[in-house]
Design an enzyme around this catalytic site. Structure first.
Site, PDB file in Angstrom:
ATOM      1  N   LYS A  48       0.796  -1.244   0.000  1.00 50.04           N
ATOM      2  CA  LYS A  48       0.000   0.000   0.000  1.00 50.04           C
ATOM      3  C   LYS A  48       0.826   1.292   0.000  1.00 50.04           C
ATOM      4  O   LYS A  48       0.355   2.350   0.393  1.00 50.04           O
ATOM      5  CB  LYS A  48      -1.005   0.040   1.176  1.00 50.04           C
ATOM      6  N   HIS A 108       7.212  -7.402  -1.995  1.00 51.50           N
ATOM      7  CA  HIS A 108       6.906  -6.739  -0.723  1.00 51.50           C
ATOM      8  C   HIS A 108       7.765  -7.316   0.399  1.00 51.50           C
ATOM      9  O   HIS A 108       7.532  -7.027   1.575  1.00 51.50           O
ATOM     10  CB  HIS A 108       5.440  -6.943  -0.341  1.00 51.50           C
ATOM     11  N   SER A 138      -4.808   2.627   4.328  1.00 47.21           N
ATOM     12  CA  SER A 138      -4.955   1.988   3.028  1.00 47.21           C
ATOM     13  C   SER A 138      -4.970   0.463   3.174  1.00 47.21           C
ATOM     14  O   SER A 138      -5.752  -0.235   2.509  1.00 47.21           O
ATOM     15  CB  SER A 138      -3.797   2.425   2.127  1.00 47.21           C
TER      16      SER A 138
HETATM   17  P1  A3P Z   1      -5.139   4.561  -0.968  1.00 48.41           P
HETATM   18  O1  A3P Z   1      -5.766   3.283  -0.454  1.00 48.41           O
HETATM   19  O2  A3P Z   1      -4.673   5.454   0.126  1.00 48.41           O
HETATM   20  O3  A3P Z   1      -5.993   5.263  -1.955  1.00 48.41           O
HETATM   21  P2  A3P Z   1      -0.058  -0.304  -3.722  1.00 48.41           P
HETATM   22  O4  A3P Z   1      -0.059  -0.167  -5.205  1.00 48.41           O
HETATM   23  O5  A3P Z   1       1.296  -0.342  -3.124  1.00 48.41           O
HETATM   24  O6  A3P Z   1      -0.936  -1.426  -3.280  1.00 48.41           O
HETATM   25  O7  A3P Z   1      -0.663   1.055  -3.124  1.00 48.41           O
HETATM   26  C1  A3P Z   1      -2.022   1.355  -3.284  1.00 48.41           C
HETATM   27  C2  A3P Z   1      -2.244   2.779  -2.845  1.00 48.41           C
HETATM   28  O8  A3P Z   1      -1.665   3.663  -3.814  1.00 48.41           O
HETATM   29  C3  A3P Z   1      -3.711   3.138  -2.769  1.00 48.41           C
HETATM   30  O9  A3P Z   1      -3.800   4.139  -1.756  1.00 48.41           O
HETATM   31  C4  A3P Z   1      -3.943   3.687  -4.161  1.00 48.41           C
HETATM   32  O10 A3P Z   1      -5.089   4.486  -4.297  1.00 48.41           O
HETATM   33  C5  A3P Z   1      -2.673   4.514  -4.340  1.00 48.41           C
HETATM   34  N1  A3P Z   1      -2.378   4.817  -5.740  1.00 48.41           N
HETATM   35  C6  A3P Z   1      -2.336   3.989  -6.794  1.00 48.41           C
HETATM   36  N2  A3P Z   1      -2.045   4.642  -7.922  1.00 48.41           N
HETATM   37  C7  A3P Z   1      -1.880   5.940  -7.578  1.00 48.41           C
HETATM   38  C8  A3P Z   1      -1.574   7.135  -8.310  1.00 48.41           C
HETATM   39  N3  A3P Z   1      -1.368   7.112  -9.620  1.00 48.41           N
HETATM   40  N4  A3P Z   1      -1.497   8.294  -7.607  1.00 48.41           N
HETATM   41  C9  A3P Z   1      -1.704   8.327  -6.275  1.00 48.41           C
HETATM   42  N5  A3P Z   1      -1.992   7.234  -5.537  1.00 48.41           N
HETATM   43  C10 A3P Z   1      -2.079   6.055  -6.176  1.00 48.41           C
END
Ligand code: A3P
Length: 295
Positions: A48, A108, A138
């Site tokens: 996340k 991860h 998140s």
């Molecule tokens: P939130 O749940 O706070 O919205 P990962 O890819 O490591 O699983 O992380 C997911 C998090 O990154 C989520 O956060 C998601 O919405 C956010 N995320 C994914 N793409 C993004 C982007 N282009 N810009 C900003 N946040 C992004």
């Protein structure tokens, strides 16, 4: 137990003391002995923290801004997830075996669990870290929608598990510190979600420099546009909507949820925030690693 005998939300299983998703733990031997190629690029994060975001950025760099090429496959196929395994879906190792180097490889794993060959091959690595409070929030929503995780319980229960490192992939605190401490010994770029959010073009240029690509201004702009939250949320090849609903249920909480810094303020109570800050001080004592919880 579901009708076909498959267990939903199995408990985490420790691998060398790190709680892991049951299915991932079952293929650990194959992960541990994985041999990357020297030219493979490792993308490492605590869950996340912006993994999907940086992956799309890097894929755009490798494909020189060709959005059509980037839209040919979902992000989890373009950037295989090394330790991933869920019944009925190709594992990360299976996908990696089919791809030819230079490959992008997502992980991860905390630093001490990274397969040894990544060090001996001296692979380049890009690590993205995100502040603990937003990660906890998140992760709480992600636990609910991604059913390979145990039930997160209430927000307060989950927050306690998070602080204790009793969540999938273990302690956030140890993860970010572990990778931070190694960054100078390795060909590693250590980035922050908050910096990407604040100034995407600046951070994209950093990544391009690290990957030895010319920082063409129009390309940087194009990548920043294609990888904005708004674009990625509606991009079926980036938003995980192609994953079967019994694995990820976007109606509970979408994978592309909010994409902001500071959402923790909507969930943390004043009391939780005080306890968290106090505990944070202890767990992060002595490190030079600093995070922003708002921008
Ligand atoms: P939130 O749940 O706070 O919205 P990962 O890819 O490591 O699983 O992380 C997911 C998090 O990154 C989520 O956060 C998601 O919405 C956010 N995320 C994914 N793409 C993004 C982007 N282009 N810009 C900003 N946040 C992004």
């Amino acid at each position: 137990i579901k009708p076909d005998g498959e267990m939903e939300r199995p408990p985490l299983i420790p691998i060398k003391g790190i709680p892991m998703i049951k299915y991932f733990a079952e293929i650990w031997d194959d992960v541990e002995t994985f041999e990357p190629h020297r030219d493979d690029l490792l993308i490492s994060t605590y869950p996340k923290s912006g993994t999907t975001w940086i992956s799309e950025v890097i894929d755009m760099i490798f494909k020189e801004g060709d959005t059509e090429k980037c839209k040919q496959n979902p992000i989890y196929a373009r950037v295989p997830f090394l330790e991933f395994k869920v019944p009925g879906v190709p594992s990360g190792i299976e996908l990696l075996r089919k791809a030819s180097p230079p490959r992008m490889i997502k992980t991860h794993l905390p630093i001490q669990l990274l397969p040894e060959a990544f060090w001996t091959k001296d692979c380049k690595m890009i690590y993205v870290a995100r502040n603990a409070k937003d990660v906890a929030v998140s992760y709480y929503y992600f636990y609910q929608m991604a059913k390979v995780h145990p039930d997160p319980g209430t927000w307060n229960e989950f927050l306690e598990l998070f602080m204790a490192g009793n969540v999938s992939f273990g302690s956030w605190y140890d993860h970010v510190k572990g990778w931070w401490d190694k960054r100078k010994e390795q060909r590693m770029l250590y980035l922050f979600f908050e910096d990407l959010k604040e100034n995407p073009q600046r951070e994209i240029r950093k990544v391009m420099e690290f990957l030895e690509r010319p920082p063409d201004a129009r390309l940087v702009e194009k990548i920043a546009h294609h990888t904005s939250f708004k674009e990625m949320k509606q991009n079926e090849m980036a938003n995980y909507k192609t994953i079967p609903t019994d694995i990820m249920d976007h109606s509970i909480s979408p994978f592309m949820r909010k994409g902001i810094t500071g959402d923790w303020k909507n969930l943390f109570t004043v009391a939780q925030n005080e306890i968290f800050d106090e505990n944070y001080k202890q767990q992060m004592e002595g490190t030079t690693l600093h995070f922003r919880t708002e921008i």
